[in-house]
Motif scaffolding. Structure first.
Motif, PDB file in Angstrom:
ATOM      1  N   ALA A 164       0.836  -1.205   0.000  1.00  0.00           N
ATOM      2  CA  ALA A 164       0.000   0.000   0.000  1.00  0.00           C
ATOM      3  C   ALA A 164       0.873   1.259   0.000  1.00  0.00           C
ATOM      4  N   ILE A 165       1.960   1.233   0.801  1.00  0.00           N
ATOM      5  CA  ILE A 165       2.864   2.387   0.838  1.00  0.00           C
ATOM      6  C   ILE A 165       3.527   2.592  -0.520  1.00  0.00           C
ATOM      7  N   GLU A 166       3.938   1.483  -1.160  1.00  0.00           N
ATOM      8  CA  GLU A 166       4.567   1.593  -2.478  1.00  0.00           C
ATOM      9  C   GLU A 166       3.601   2.171  -3.500  1.00  0.00           C
ATOM     10  N   GLU A 167       2.311   1.755  -3.435  1.00  0.00           N
ATOM     11  CA  GLU A 167       1.323   2.292  -4.365  1.00  0.00           C
ATOM     12  C   GLU A 167       1.105   3.790  -4.126  1.00  0.00           C
ATOM     13  N   ASP A 168       1.045   4.185  -2.820  1.00  0.00           N
ATOM     14  CA  ASP A 168       0.881   5.613  -2.506  1.00  0.00           C
ATOM     15  C   ASP A 168       2.083   6.406  -2.993  1.00  0.00           C
ATOM     16  N   TYR A 169       3.267   5.824  -2.869  1.00  0.00           N
ATOM     17  CA  TYR A 169       4.489   6.510  -3.316  1.00  0.00           C
ATOM     18  C   TYR A 169       4.466   6.712  -4.836  1.00  0.00           C
ATOM     19  N   ARG A 170       4.065   5.645  -5.554  1.00  0.00           N
ATOM     20  CA  ARG A 170       3.985   5.771  -7.013  1.00  0.00           C
ATOM     21  C   ARG A 170       2.951   6.821  -7.427  1.00  0.00           C
ATOM     22  N   LEU A 172       2.069   9.422  -5.674  1.00  0.00           N
ATOM     23  CA  LEU A 172       2.637  10.735  -5.370  1.00  0.00           C
ATOM     24  C   LEU A 172       3.633  11.173  -6.444  1.00  0.00           C
ATOM     25  N   ILE A 173       4.455  10.223  -6.904  1.00  0.00           N
ATOM     26  CA  ILE A 173       5.418  10.537  -7.967  1.00  0.00           C
ATOM     27  C   ILE A 173       4.701  10.952  -9.243  1.00  0.00           C
ATOM     28  N   GLU A 174       3.606  10.253  -9.575  1.00  0.00           N
ATOM     29  CA  GLU A 174       2.843  10.601 -10.778  1.00  0.00           C
ATOM     30  C   GLU A 174       2.254  12.007 -10.660  1.00  0.00           C
ATOM     31  N   ILE A 175       1.715  12.327  -9.455  1.00  0.00           N
ATOM     32  CA  ILE A 175       1.133  13.659  -9.258  1.00  0.00           C
ATOM     33  C   ILE A 175       2.204  14.735  -9.405  1.00  0.00           C
ATOM     34  N   MET A 176       3.377  14.495  -8.812  1.00  0.00           N
ATOM     35  CA  MET A 176       4.467  15.465  -8.901  1.00  0.00           C
ATOM     36  C   MET A 176       4.922  15.628 -10.354  1.00  0.00           C
ATOM     37  N   GLU A 177       4.953  14.535 -11.099  1.00  0.00           N
ATOM     38  CA  GLU A 177       5.373  14.601 -12.498  1.00  0.00           C
ATOM     39  C   GLU A 177       4.371  15.398 -13.328  1.00  0.00           C
ATOM     40  N   ARG A 178       3.064  15.177 -13.076  1.00  0.00           N
ATOM     41  CA  ARG A 178       2.044  15.938 -13.796  1.00  0.00           C
ATOM     42  C   ARG A 178       2.129  17.426 -13.452  1.00  0.00           C
ATOM     43  N   ALA A 179       2.382  17.715 -12.176  1.00  0.00           N
ATOM     44  CA  ALA A 179       2.497  19.120 -11.756  1.00  0.00           C
ATOM     45  C   ALA A 179       3.705  19.780 -12.420  1.00  0.00           C
ATOM     46  N   ARG A 180       4.813  19.046 -12.509  1.00  0.00           N
ATOM     47  CA  ARG A 180       6.000  19.602 -13.161  1.00  0.00           C
ATOM     48  C   ARG A 180       5.740  19.914 -14.622  1.00  0.00           C
ATOM     49  N   LYS A 181       5.040  18.973 -15.313  1.00  0.00           N
ATOM     50  CA  LYS A 181       4.732  19.191 -16.720  1.00  0.00           C
ATOM     51  C   LYS A 181       3.818  20.396 -16.905  1.00  0.00           C
ATOM     52  N   MET A 182       2.867  20.565 -15.979  1.00  0.00           N
ATOM     53  CA  MET A 182       1.960  21.710 -16.069  1.00  0.00           C
ATOM     54  C   MET A 182       2.722  23.019 -15.915  1.00  0.00           C
TER      55      MET A 182
END
Length: 209
Positions: A164-170, A172-182
């Motif tokens: 569950a922690i690994e899924e939450d981490y992934r 979070l990484i996806e959200i940060m990547e989308r925010a960076r692209k924006m």
């Protein structure tokens, strides 16, 4: 002919091995003869019986072995006419001598009978002690099994939590990547809206779209 067994020894087989070996010691026989006799009864090799006796069973019957050796000396003394017990004492055990289990031609005295019974008593005590140790070991094994089940359940729970922690981490990484692209897109869009033009004096000036 049944195949030679190589499975684990049971408690009854250990007792049979001890009984036969002690009898051979008491009667002046050899341990090899005892191993061969037990091997035939249990469908095991004499070498396997010898190994079991020397590595495990013999340690459980130290007092029994000493008693059997003493009884063997007593029987040898009885076989020697010069050292036999007085006739009066042997006459007192005539009933014992005539019993079906007694061997012909051997004079049995009260001391020999007492020694024999003491040996049986000690064997029973050793067997009782062995049974008590076996029960304690069995209880300890059950406790360890319970601990193993608990640890297995705890390990499964922790594994699920880790996933569950690994899924939450992934995520979070996806959200940060989308925010960076924006942010990058907004910067590019802002740069595209900036335009420069030349004024009447020949200087460049910035013009917003």
């Amino acid at each position: 002919m049944s195949p030679t067994r190589q499975d684990a020894w049971s408690q009854d087989e250990d007792l049979l091995l001890a009984e036969v070996v002690l009898r051979h010691i008491r009667e002046g026989g050899t341990q090899l003869q005892a191993f061969e006799e037990v091997g035939k009864q249990l469908s095991r090799t004499s070498a396997a019986c010898g190994f079991r006796w020397n590595s495990y069973v013999r340690k459980q019957y130290t007092s029994g072995i000493e008693l059997a050796k003493k009884q063997r000396k007593d029987l040898k003394r009885l076989d020697d006419p010069a050292e036999r017990e007085p006739i009066q004492e042997t006459a007192q055990v005539a009933a014992v001598q005539s019993s079906p289990g007694c061997e012909q031609g051997i004079t049995i005295t009260f001391p020999a009978v007492i020694h024999f019974l003491e040996g049986i008593q000690k064997q029973v005590e050793v067997s009782s002690s062995f049974e008590e140790d076996r029960m304690k070991t069995s209880e300890k094994i059950k406790e360890l099994e319970k601990k193993a089940y608990y640890l297995a359940a705890e390990n499964e729970r922790l594994t699920k939590n880790l996933k569950a922690i690994e899924e939450d981490y992934r995520s979070l990484i996806e959200i940060m990547e989308r925010a960076r692209k924006m942010v990058v897109l907004q910067d590019e869009d802002r740069q595209q809206k900036v335009k420069f033009q030349m004024d009447k004096n020949g200087n460049l000036e910035r013009v917003e779209k």
